[in-house]
Structures are given as C-alpha cells and as structure tokens.
Design an enzyme around this catalytic site. Structure first.
Site, short mmCIF file in Angstrom:
data_model
loop_
_atom_site.label_atom_id
_atom_site.label_comp_id
_atom_site.label_asym_id
_atom_site.label_seq_id
_atom_site.Cartn_x
_atom_site.Cartn_y
_atom_site.Cartn_z
N LYS A 4 -1.28 -9.47 2.94
CA LYS A 4 -0.55 -9.02 4.13
C LYS A 4 -1.41 -8.03 4.89
O LYS A 4 -2.07 -7.18 4.28
CB LYS A 4 0.78 -8.37 3.77
N ASP A 27 -0.99 -6.20 -0.17
CA ASP A 27 -1.39 -5.58 1.09
C ASP A 27 -2.90 -5.40 1.15
O ASP A 27 -3.54 -4.99 0.17
CB ASP A 27 -0.75 -4.19 1.22
N GLU A 37 9.07 -4.14 10.86
CA GLU A 37 9.49 -2.85 10.32
C GLU A 37 9.95 -1.89 11.41
O GLU A 37 9.35 -1.82 12.49
CB GLU A 37 8.35 -2.20 9.52
N ASP A 55 0.82 -1.21 0.00
CA ASP A 55 0.00 0.00 0.00
C ASP A 55 0.86 1.26 0.00
O ASP A 55 0.33 2.38 -0.12
CB ASP A 55 -1.00 0.00 1.16
N SER A 56 2.17 1.08 0.07
CA SER A 56 3.10 2.20 -0.13
C SER A 56 2.91 2.84 -1.50
O SER A 56 3.37 3.96 -1.73
CB SER A 56 4.55 1.72 0.01
N GLU A 113 -1.50 -5.59 8.71
CA GLU A 113 -0.74 -5.06 9.84
C GLU A 113 -1.44 -5.38 11.16
O GLU A 113 -2.67 -5.41 11.23
CB GLU A 113 -0.58 -3.54 9.70
#
EC number: 2.1.2.11
Length: 273
Positions: free
Chosen positions: A118, A88, A187, A49-50, A120
């Site tokens: 993925k 993501d 991270e 999602d960056s 978080e």
C-alpha cells in the site's frame, strides 16, 4: 507456506471482486500472535506503518523504515492462514521515482511473502501505481488524509471541507482507481464525499474515518482493543479495554510476588524420588 495454503488465502483479485458486495473487514497487525488472533475474522490484514506510533512510540509514521516494515511483514505472515496481507510502503521508499518504488516493493513481496503493498498518494502517484501493477505487484492506494504528509498538511485533520479539497479527492480517487490499484483506502474524509467517491470508482474503497457506505472498513487493532492510549481519533470505536486489563493483571502479579503468594507450590518443581 504450502501451495494449498496459498490457495486458501484471500487474494487481491478476490478483494477487488468484493466491490459493492459484503463489506470488507480489515484490521492492522504487526506481530505473529496478533495475526493469529485476527486472521479468521478479517478479509484483509494491514501491516501498517502506524506501527511506528503504536509499537515504537514515534509521534508520526515518518521515522518508519523499510527494514522495519519487512520485519513486521514477516512476523504477520507467520500467523496468517486466510486473510490477504498488505504491507505499507514507508515514507521515502517510493516517492522519489517509480523505479525506486518498484525495487522496494519487490523487496517487500519477496522478503515477507505478503500479497500486496500500500502506498499513499493520488494523482501524483498514479504513474507509480501503474508502473508497479503492470509489473506484477498488487497495489492498494490511500487517499484523503495521508499520515505520511501530516507535516505539510498541517497535522491530523479531516479533509473534504473545501471545494479545493473535494475536487482533489475526486481526482485522486479516479486516478488511483484508473492506475490499476485493486482497492483504495479513504481516510479522514467527510462522509458525503467518501460516499460519493465509493459510488464513482470501480475499485473497492476501504474507509477509516470516512463512511459506512465504503466497501470496507479498517481500524488500528490497538485502538479498538484499548491498547493505545496516547490519543483516540474520533472515528475509533473501542470494543475492549485490554490496556486496563493488562495493567490490572500486572498489578495482581506484583502484589502476589511481593507478598510471596506467587509462586505457589503448584508452580514449582519437586525433586524426583
């Protein structure tokens, strides 16, 4: 993609089996051309999602939508022949409930053809990860600095400095590892703690600003190539300056157009006799 093509691809199970072995290589990819360039060199390609910041100029990843992730996941899958592709889950697509997370993860897998998702979160997301994995959805976890939580965490800063943070990351790592995730990203975590966590959990750890002792490493491709210059995190190593080279090429093109050097005769079509 043919059945033979799928069989040649690296699977989440194979990534999981790489724990403690040869380091896992992961980079981000958002487009078909970039995926084609990176595929042969990587074990994992992350459609992160960056992309919201790198491609769309957003200040954070919060504005990235599920439809955006699916569109870029499709693009990456068109360029992949070997690497395991993880997409993501964007902010808001999985936090509300495990059932909503399941529906959105199914959309990602069905519409993109990717290998895994993925998400978080540590202890608070362990139940959701278990719910997904028990229903056939491979999940990669993400702990430590979590970009989707920067607005409540006080910005982008490394974690693991206090005993409270250290204890939480330890608990998060064990919770994610025990919930069925096939790997976990760590991270922005202080090196000794990332090293400790890597030794303590049974799933591969993928570091980004963490430790060389992690089972693998991931970076944003545009960062290592010099294509994203808004800011450069401490943990990034630049392997090229493509941004400067692109600018120089564009300047040379502009000069030749304005001086009528381009197009030259060899770049134009002649009438057939």
């Amino acid at each position: 993609m043919s059945a033979a093509g799928i069989q040649k691809r690296i699977t989440p199970a194979r990534i999981s089996a790489m724990k403690g072995g040869k380091p896992i290589v992961c980079l981000t990819a958002y487009t078909t051309p970039m995926a084609r360039l990176l595929d042969e060199h990587c074990d994992l390609l992350l459609v992160g999602d960056s992309l919201g910041m790198v491609l769309y100029g957003m200040e954070t990843t919060i504005g990235v939508t599920l439809d955006m992730m699916i569109a870029h996941g499709k693009a990456v899958m068109r360029g992949v022949g070997k690497a395991c592709v993880v997409v993501d889950m964007p902010f808001g697509s999985y936090q509300e409930s495990k059932e909503i997370a399941f529906r959105n993860a199914v959309r990602i897998l069905q519409e993109t053809g990717c290998d895994a998702v993925k998400l978080e979160g540590g202890e608070e997301m362990a139940e959701t990860i278990a719910f997904l994995t028990k229903r056939g959805i491979p999940v990669m976890g993400h702990i430590g600095l979590m970009p989707q939580q920067v607005q409540t965490a006080g910005g982008y800063r490394s974690v693991g400095h206090s005993e409270h943070e250290t204890s939480k990351i330890r608990r998060d790592a064990h919770a994610v590892g025990g919930s069925g995730a096939f790997a976990v990203v760590i991270e922005g975590t202080v090196e000794p703690l990332a090293r400790e966590v890597t030794s303590a959990v049974h799933v591969p750890t993928i570091g980004i600003g963490a430790s060389s002792a992690c089972d693998g490493q991931v970076l944003v491709s545009d960062d290592i190539l010099g294509l994203f210059n808004d800011f450069t995190p401490r943990f990034v190593k630049r392997y090229d300056e493509l941004g400067k080279r692109i600018s120089a090429a564009a300047a040379a093109y502009a000069d030749e157009v304005r001086s009528r050097q381009f197009p030259a005769a060899e770049h134009t079509f002649k009438r057939r006799s």
